[in-house]
Design an enzyme around this catalytic site. Structure first.
Site, mmCIF file in Angstrom:
data_model
loop_
_atom_site.group_PDB
_atom_site.id
_atom_site.type_symbol
_atom_site.label_atom_id
_atom_site.label_comp_id
_atom_site.label_asym_id
_atom_site.label_seq_id
_atom_site.Cartn_x
_atom_site.Cartn_y
_atom_site.Cartn_z
ATOM 1 N N SER A 208 -6.712 43.961 7.691
ATOM 2 C CA SER A 208 -7.960 43.200 7.608
ATOM 3 C C SER A 208 -7.770 41.741 7.223
ATOM 4 O O SER A 208 -8.652 40.930 7.444
ATOM 5 C CB SER A 208 -8.907 43.860 6.615
ATOM 6 O OG SER A 208 -8.336 43.860 5.329
ATOM 7 N N HIS A 236 -10.785 49.149 10.348
ATOM 8 C CA HIS A 236 -11.039 47.954 11.159
ATOM 9 C C HIS A 236 -10.676 48.196 12.627
ATOM 10 O O HIS A 236 -10.196 47.292 13.312
ATOM 11 C CB HIS A 236 -10.281 46.748 10.590
ATOM 12 C CG HIS A 236 -10.767 46.383 9.223
ATOM 13 N ND1 HIS A 236 -11.886 45.617 9.011
ATOM 14 C CD2 HIS A 236 -10.319 46.741 7.994
ATOM 15 C CE1 HIS A 236 -12.092 45.488 7.712
ATOM 16 N NE2 HIS A 236 -11.159 46.162 7.072
ATOM 17 N N LYS A 267 -18.522 50.250 8.231
ATOM 18 C CA LYS A 267 -18.251 48.981 8.923
ATOM 19 C C LYS A 267 -18.883 49.057 10.334
ATOM 20 O O LYS A 267 -20.083 48.899 10.444
ATOM 21 C CB LYS A 267 -16.755 48.692 8.952
ATOM 22 C CG LYS A 267 -16.146 48.600 7.525
ATOM 23 C CD LYS A 267 -14.761 48.034 7.529
ATOM 24 C CE LYS A 267 -13.993 48.277 6.238
ATOM 25 N NZ LYS A 267 -14.564 47.635 5.046
HETATM 26 N N1 PLP Z 1 -9.437 50.850 4.148
HETATM 27 C C1 PLP Z 1 -9.532 49.600 4.648
HETATM 28 C C2 PLP Z 1 -8.432 49.087 5.539
HETATM 29 C C3 PLP Z 1 -10.630 48.786 4.317
HETATM 30 O O1 PLP Z 1 -10.724 47.533 4.809
HETATM 31 C C4 PLP Z 1 -11.639 49.318 3.475
HETATM 32 C C5 PLP Z 1 -12.802 48.499 3.085
HETATM 33 O O2 PLP Z 1 -12.754 47.343 2.798
HETATM 34 C C6 PLP Z 1 -11.499 50.616 2.986
HETATM 35 C C7 PLP Z 1 -10.390 51.355 3.338
HETATM 36 C C8 PLP Z 1 -12.549 51.222 2.118
HETATM 37 O O3 PLP Z 1 -13.644 51.574 2.927
HETATM 38 P P1 PLP Z 1 -15.045 51.962 2.267
HETATM 39 O O4 PLP Z 1 -15.839 50.713 2.194
HETATM 40 O O5 PLP Z 1 -15.618 52.991 3.170
HETATM 41 O O6 PLP Z 1 -14.728 52.513 0.922
#
Ligand code: PLP
Length: 421
Positions: A208, A236, A267
């Site tokens: 990200s 993502h 997302k």
């Molecule tokens: N994994 C990644 C790569 C993320 O970017 C995010 C959120 O920013 C998460 C996990 C966590 O997701 P959630 O918002 O559903 O807890």
């Protein structure tokens, strides 16, 4: 426990807020916290939050910041967060199934919509089964400890998301951290890990901060050579990468080589909240028995389930939304590069505008907001020192004019601050 005389601060005739207690321990705690907060401010890494007074979308109203702000910093890749059908599905689920379950899943908290959504997620990813979590953070926190023992090994990309890092910390497996997307290093670590029972390679599908995509073909080849399993975090990627938006595994043609997928409903898939694991049925069965964030946290609220379920329906009917996002991403990336900016990653709607200097990233982001464009600057420790950037995220609901307006503002601001000639 707070002891001693408490001071109540009255606000507008309300019930009052317990502001402080006079015990020595409380005073010490307050001092420690204030020092810590001062350190964060002093390091220039204080994160402040802008307050939005409208729905999530390409155009926002900010509290104190006027209306019509163009938003380029949400993970609302497909624009489904405020899609009328997604909102209607949430309202219907709320009416029919109530506000929430007041229970965890295994006691009294599984409704037919939870089972339907799990089945839909598994079908979307072409896997045997799926399990819902309150968030993907929880899915990542819950999987490694439930699956791996001290006899096993986990090999993790050094730039994996914080939730994967935390999940791995919680498990007792042998831990290997390989250099970011470095296949030589991964191979060396896999060789060393041959002495363990299971080997699990864990990577973000798309990273990200850089908008770069994991070399999954090579990872899967190495996994095959060294008899390892592959886990990907698709937060993502789900919904928009690959010809049918199934994710990085589809994009790189390795759907049948990746064993476990964790992803988010927060997302691209409607943006409400929630996460999941999808993969082999016995793994999902085991997670229902052992995974602590699943066992000990409330069921996903029906309205949230309704949103995600409708978002998946929309994506399974057509990939037009994902294609529209891809075209807009291409438009933004090519125009910005023509203007002289360096954009990290390739073809991903995360478009990091690389600036290097932390102060430059901060003042440029502020100046962009003064021109009505909401973008966020990232600097150390969120990204490595000297690699500060402004991360722009493209959505299917941006118009071509929105994209062009953003590029024009960047060009003006970039010239003003000497970031481009
Ligand atoms: N994994 C990644 C790569 C993320 O970017 C995010 C959120 O920013 C998460 C996990 C966590 O997701 P959630 O918002 O559903 O807890």
């Amino acid at each position: 426990m707070w002891r001693g005389a408490a001071v109540r601060v009255l606000r507008g005739g309300g019930a009052g807020i317990l502001r402080s207690a006079s015990g020595a321990a409380s005073a010490q705690l307050r001092r420690l916290l204030e020092n810590e907060l001062e350190d964060i401010r002093g390091a220039g890494t204080w994160k402040s939050e802008r307050i939005i007074a409208s729905r999530q979308g390409p155009h926002l109203r900010l509290v104190g910041g006027g209306a019509g702000i163009l938003n380029f910093c949400a993970n609302n890749y497909l624009g489904l967060s405020s899609h009328p059908e997604v909102i209607r599905a949430a309202v219907e689920a709320l009416e029919k199934f109530g506000a929430g379950l007041s229970s965890v899943r295994f006691i009294c908290g599984t409704q037919s919509i939870h089972k339907d959504l799990e089945e839909k997620i598994a079908r979307f990813h072409q896997r045997e089964d799926a399990i819902l979590y309150p968030s993907c953070f929880d899915a990542n926190a819950g999987i490694f400890e439930a699956l791996l023992t001290p006899e096993d090994a986990v090999l993790s990309d050094e730039l994996n998301h914080a939730s994967i890092i935390d999940g791995i910390r919680l498990c007792k497996a042998n831990k290997y951290r390989y250099k970011h997307m470095d296949m030589q290093d991964l191979e060396a670590k896999l060789q060393d890990a041959q002495k363990h029972r299971l080997r699990l390679v864990a990577t973000d599908g798309a990273f990200s901060m850089d908008g770069d995509i994991a070399p999954l073909r090579e990872i899967c080849q190495l996994a095959q050579k060294y008899d390892a399993l592959v886990f990907i975090d698709e937060c993502h990627a789900t919904g928009f990468l690959g010809p049918n938006g199934r994710g990085t595994d589809e994009l790189l043609g390795v759907t049948d080589k990746v064993t476990i997928i964790n992803s988010t409903l927060g997302k691209a898939l409607g943006g409400a909240a929630g996460g999941y694991t999808t993969g082999p049925k016995p793994l999902i069965d085991l997670l229902r028995q052992r995974s602590r964030p699943y066992l000990f946290s409330n069921s996903l609220p029906p309205a949230v389930v309704g949103c995600a379920s409708k978002a998946l329906d929309l994506l399974m009917e057509s990939n037009a939304i994902a294609q529209s996002m891809a075209a807009k991403t291409q438009r933004f990336r090519s125009k910005m590069m023509a203007a002289g900016f360096t954009i990290s990653g390739k073809d991903h709607p995360i478009c990091p505008v690389m600036l290097g200097d932390a102060r430059l990233a901060a003042v440029m982001a502020e100046d962009m907001l003064n021109r009505g464009i909401y973008v966020t600057g990232f600097s150390y420790p969120v990204v490595p020192k000297g690699k500060a950037r402004i991360r722009v995220q493209i959505s299917a609901v941006h118009s071509d004019e929105d994209i062009d307006h953003c590029v024009e503002a960047f060009t003006e601001v970039g010239r003003k601050h000497g970031a481009i000639p």
